[in-house]
Write a protein that holds these residues in place. Sequence first.
Motif, PDB file in Angstrom:
ATOM      1  N   THR A  23       0.843  -1.181   0.000  1.00 17.24           N
ATOM      2  CA  THR A  23       0.000   0.000   0.000  1.00 17.24           C
ATOM      3  C   THR A  23       0.885   1.239   0.000  1.00 17.24           C
ATOM      4  OG1 THR A  23      -0.006   0.185   2.401  1.00 17.24           O
ATOM      5  CG2 THR A  23      -1.761  -1.166   1.409  1.00 17.24           C
ATOM      6  N   LEU A  41      -1.227  -0.189  -3.982  1.00 16.75           N
ATOM      7  CA  LEU A  41      -2.634  -0.035  -3.628  1.00 16.75           C
ATOM      8  C   LEU A  41      -2.809   1.146  -2.686  1.00 16.75           C
ATOM      9  CD1 LEU A  41      -5.586  -1.139  -3.442  1.00 16.75           C
ATOM     10  CD2 LEU A  41      -4.815  -2.424  -1.430  1.00 16.75           C
ATOM     11  N   GLY A  43      -4.957   1.830  -0.292  1.00 17.82           N
ATOM     12  CA  GLY A  43      -5.938   1.047   0.448  1.00 17.82           C
ATOM     13  C   GLY A  43      -6.781   1.938   1.347  1.00 17.82           C
ATOM     14  N   ASP A  44      -8.021   1.488   1.580  1.00 15.98           N
ATOM     15  CA  ASP A  44      -8.854   2.229   2.536  1.00 15.98           C
ATOM     16  C   ASP A  44      -8.358   1.988   3.966  1.00 15.98           C
ATOM     17  OD1 ASP A  44      -9.741  -0.367   2.789  1.00 15.98           O
ATOM     18  OD2 ASP A  44     -11.874   0.135   2.730  1.00 15.98           O
ATOM     19  N   SER A  45      -7.367   1.118   4.133  1.00  8.16           N
ATOM     20  CA  SER A  45      -6.666   1.001   5.411  1.00  8.16           C
ATOM     21  C   SER A  45      -6.091   2.359   5.827  1.00  8.16           C
ATOM     22  CB  SER A  45      -5.547  -0.046   5.320  1.00  8.16           C
ATOM     23  OG  SER A  45      -4.722   0.197   4.211  1.00  8.16           O
ATOM     24  N   ASP A  83      -8.660   1.754  -3.672  1.00  2.46           N
ATOM     25  CA  ASP A  83      -9.806   1.090  -3.043  1.00  2.46           C
ATOM     26  C   ASP A  83     -11.060   1.939  -3.165  1.00  2.46           C
ATOM     27  OD1 ASP A  83      -9.214  -1.408  -2.020  1.00  2.46           O
ATOM     28  OD2 ASP A  83      -8.687  -0.688  -0.013  1.00  2.46           O
ATOM     29  N   LYS A 113     -10.254  -1.247  -6.642  1.00  2.00           N
ATOM     30  CA  LYS A 113     -10.489  -2.503  -5.942  1.00  2.00           C
ATOM     31  C   LYS A 113     -11.770  -2.369  -5.151  1.00  2.00           C
ATOM     32  CE  LYS A 113      -7.866  -4.006  -2.273  1.00  2.00           C
ATOM     33  NZ  LYS A 113      -8.859  -4.042  -1.156  1.00  2.00           N
ATOM     34  N   HIS A 137     -11.628  -8.622  -3.985  1.00  2.72           N
ATOM     35  CA  HIS A 137     -11.077  -8.825  -2.623  1.00  2.72           C
ATOM     36  C   HIS A 137     -12.058  -9.717  -1.868  1.00  2.72           C
ATOM     37  CE1 HIS A 137      -9.243  -6.618   1.164  1.00  2.72           C
ATOM     38  NE2 HIS A 137      -9.554  -7.870   1.448  1.00  2.72           N
ATOM     39  N   ILE A 202      -2.886 -11.851   1.417  1.00  2.00           N
ATOM     40  CA  ILE A 202      -2.498 -11.158   2.652  1.00  2.00           C
ATOM     41  C   ILE A 202      -3.004 -12.064   3.768  1.00  2.00           C
ATOM     42  CG2 ILE A 202      -4.485  -9.555   2.323  1.00  2.00           C
ATOM     43  CD1 ILE A 202      -2.752  -7.562   4.143  1.00  2.00           C
TER      44      ILE A 202
HETATM   45  O1  KIV Z   1      -6.853  -1.373   2.442  1.00  2.00           O
HETATM   46  C1  KIV Z   1      -5.886  -2.150   2.288  1.00  2.00           C
HETATM   47  O2  KIV Z   1      -4.747  -1.862   2.678  1.00  2.00           O
HETATM   48  C2  KIV Z   1      -6.142  -3.424   1.619  1.00  2.00           C
HETATM   49  C3  KIV Z   1      -5.022  -4.410   1.481  1.00  2.00           C
HETATM   50  C4  KIV Z   1      -4.441  -4.803   2.772  1.00  2.00           C
HETATM   51  C5  KIV Z   1      -5.387  -5.571   0.643  1.00  2.00           C
HETATM   52  O3  KIV Z   1      -7.239  -3.644   1.184  1.00  2.00           O
END
Ligand code: KIV
Length: 269
Positions: A23, A41, A43-45, A83, A113, A137, A202
């Motif tokens: 990410t 990515l 990511g929405d994380s 994301d 994603k 996902h 993951i």
């Molecule tokens: O949001 C994110 O970081 C993710 C990955 C960990 C796959 O979706």
Amino acid sequence: RQGRITPSDIRSRKGTEPVVCLTAYTTPMAQLVDQSCDLVLVGDSVGMVLHGLPSTVGVTIEMMILHGQAVARGLSHACMVVDMPFGSYEEGPAQAFRNAARIMAETGSQAVKLEGGAHMAETVRFLVQRGIPVMAHVGLTPQSVNTLGGYKVQGRGADGDRVLADAAALADAGAFAVVLEKLPAELGERITRDIPVPTIGIGAGVDCDGQVLVVDDMLGQFAGFRPKFVKRYAELGETAQQAIANYASDVRTRRFPGPEHIFTESKKA
Ligand code: KIV
Ligand code: NA
């Protein structure tokens, strides 16, 4: 390697070399990961890692666009995927297309994603047919934490067939890759063998076609939780904390600024 990696390039990697993904949420981190990674990515994380949110449920499309724009400025090599956040695609294909098109247009991302199993296949097909590459996902889908009842391993025992069917339906709908999150390694291997597009694992074992981690987790920068599937390649959080403590001590004891950090009346210093 020259030129930009595309979603089609990622898809063609099935059965060849592992796909390397991390990410990134900011320009400097994008610059750091760009050359080593095949896919980056947004990511929405980001909601949990940078904004202190308790889950990814509160992440907005505006946050994804702002971080996507920052990441795009730092990439020249890796394929960029953003994301789609919770609530921006689940109503149906038309809503998903409208928001995915906005994310692509405003960030310059090459793909989006989205989370979810076979029930999202119709939406994935709709997007792909209209020019939006989609990474799927399945397995643990963090946006559904409230219905899943926590961040538990998915697909154990008989439930494995369901996760395999999800991944197969999404690949059939045109997803160029499928993220497998927190599954038994045996199931990760089975899905990887069964579907025609790369699996990006993951916490899904070593047999996936590629691996992804949250970069702040693998750098030891995020203190939130420490999932078992994260290998820490550095302890940047500890390094930073120590550096900050050293600075505080230097200021309090007037060891900083030193002679090399100051200006004087005579210009030569
Ligand atoms: O949001 C994110 O970081 C993710 C990955 C960990 C796959 O979706
Ligand atoms: Na995510």
